[in-house]
Design a protein around this motif. Structure first.
Motif, short mmCIF file in Angstrom:
data_model
loop_
_atom_site.label_atom_id
_atom_site.label_comp_id
_atom_site.label_asym_id
_atom_site.label_seq_id
_atom_site.Cartn_x
_atom_site.Cartn_y
_atom_site.Cartn_z
N VAL A 136 43.18 47.78 33.45
CA VAL A 136 44.02 47.36 34.56
C VAL A 136 43.72 48.23 35.77
CG1 VAL A 136 45.88 46.42 33.13
CG2 VAL A 136 45.96 48.81 33.83
N VAL A 177 50.77 43.82 41.58
CA VAL A 177 51.25 42.44 41.52
C VAL A 177 52.47 42.35 40.62
CG1 VAL A 177 50.70 40.14 40.63
CG2 VAL A 177 49.05 41.34 42.07
N VAL A 178 52.38 42.96 39.44
CA VAL A 178 53.48 42.88 38.49
C VAL A 178 54.68 43.66 38.99
CG1 VAL A 178 54.20 43.41 36.13
CG2 VAL A 178 51.92 42.48 36.56
N ASP A 184 46.27 45.11 39.78
CA ASP A 184 46.97 44.44 38.68
C ASP A 184 48.41 44.95 38.58
OD1 ASP A 184 44.63 43.04 37.85
OD2 ASP A 184 44.03 44.74 36.59
N LEU A 189 49.92 42.07 29.45
CA LEU A 189 50.37 41.24 30.57
C LEU A 189 49.72 41.67 31.89
CD1 LEU A 189 54.19 40.99 29.79
CD2 LEU A 189 52.46 39.21 29.49
N PHE A 190 49.60 42.99 32.10
CA PHE A 190 48.99 43.50 33.33
C PHE A 190 47.51 43.17 33.38
CE2 PHE A 190 52.13 47.29 34.09
CZ PHE A 190 53.14 46.38 34.36
N ASP A 191 46.85 43.17 32.24
CA ASP A 191 45.42 42.88 32.15
C ASP A 191 45.24 41.36 32.20
OD1 ASP A 191 42.69 42.97 31.74
OD2 ASP A 191 42.85 43.45 29.60
N ARG A 192 45.52 40.80 33.36
CA ARG A 192 45.57 39.36 33.52
C ARG A 192 44.25 38.65 33.24
NH1 ARG A 192 47.33 38.72 39.25
NH2 ARG A 192 46.18 40.65 39.44
N ASP A 193 43.12 39.33 33.45
CA ASP A 193 41.83 38.68 33.19
C ASP A 193 41.20 39.12 31.87
OD1 ASP A 193 41.12 41.23 33.88
OD2 ASP A 193 39.92 40.67 35.62
N ALA A 194 41.97 39.81 31.03
CA ALA A 194 41.57 40.21 29.67
C ALA A 194 40.25 40.98 29.63
CB ALA A 194 41.51 38.98 28.76
N ARG A 195 40.07 41.90 30.57
CA ARG A 195 38.85 42.71 30.57
C ARG A 195 39.03 44.07 29.87
NH1 ARG A 195 40.81 42.73 35.81
NH2 ARG A 195 41.35 44.80 36.53
N SER A 250 56.56 42.05 41.81
CA SER A 250 57.38 40.92 41.35
C SER A 250 58.71 41.40 40.77
CB SER A 250 56.63 40.07 40.33
OG SER A 250 56.53 40.74 39.10
#
Length: 163
Positions: free
Chosen positions: A42, A49-50, A46, A33-39, A53
């Motif tokens: 993190v 942001v989480v 990253d 989930l933290f690796d929002r851009d799937a690279r 929230s």
């Protein structure tokens, strides 16, 4: 959900606490989930942001410093992330430590397990690095003072917050 915790200085703060199998699985899912851009990694951005929230804030540069201490590149792969989370776990106060911190506000001679809302409110608004706003404090008091009598049964509150 909103979890407000008074974090006290823990004696084992610099020691890593091993993750349980359940926590490892949970944090592996969180990594995705933290690796929002799937690279496959993190960064502090990253994580920030989480965590923001979820209501967790860090001082300017604090999270970045923690991540860089774990990985000089400033990004964490999954294995480094799990090690990082084990380290962060040791920075979270245990239920017993939270009860001990709240018991400071228990003014009864026999420490009857109740805290006066006015003294706790004052501490939440005036003390510590991360003070609550009036609105946050009102919300906390609404949740914590179950029968609206001006007293909080803090052992039960800690059980509720940490379940």
């Amino acid at each position: 959900f909103l979890l407000l915790v008074f974090c006290v200085e823990c004696p084992n703060r610099d020691q890593k606490m091993p993750l349980t199998e359940k926590e490892t699985a949970l944090f592996k899912d969180a990594f995705v989930l933290f690796d929002r851009d799937a690279r496959g990694s993190v960064t502090a951005a990253d994580l920030e942001v989480v965590w923001s929230s979820m209501g967790r804030t860090f001082a300017e540069g604090e999270l970045e410093g923690l991540v860089k201490a774990a990985s000089p590149s400033g990004s964490l792969n999954e294995a480094q992330f799990l090690q990082f989370m084990a380290q962060m776990k040791s920075k979270v106060a245990t239920s017993e430590e939270i009860v001990d911190a709240l018991s400071v506000f228990d003014s009864s001679a026999n420490k009857d397990g109740y805290v006066d809302t006015s003294s706790l409110r004052h501490a939440m608004l005036q003390m510590g690095d991360e003070r609550l706003t009036e609105k946050e404090c009102d919300l906390f008091m609404e949740i914590a003072d179950i029968n609206s009598d001006g007293k909080i049964q803090y052992r039960e509150l800690v059980k509720y917050l940490t379940q």
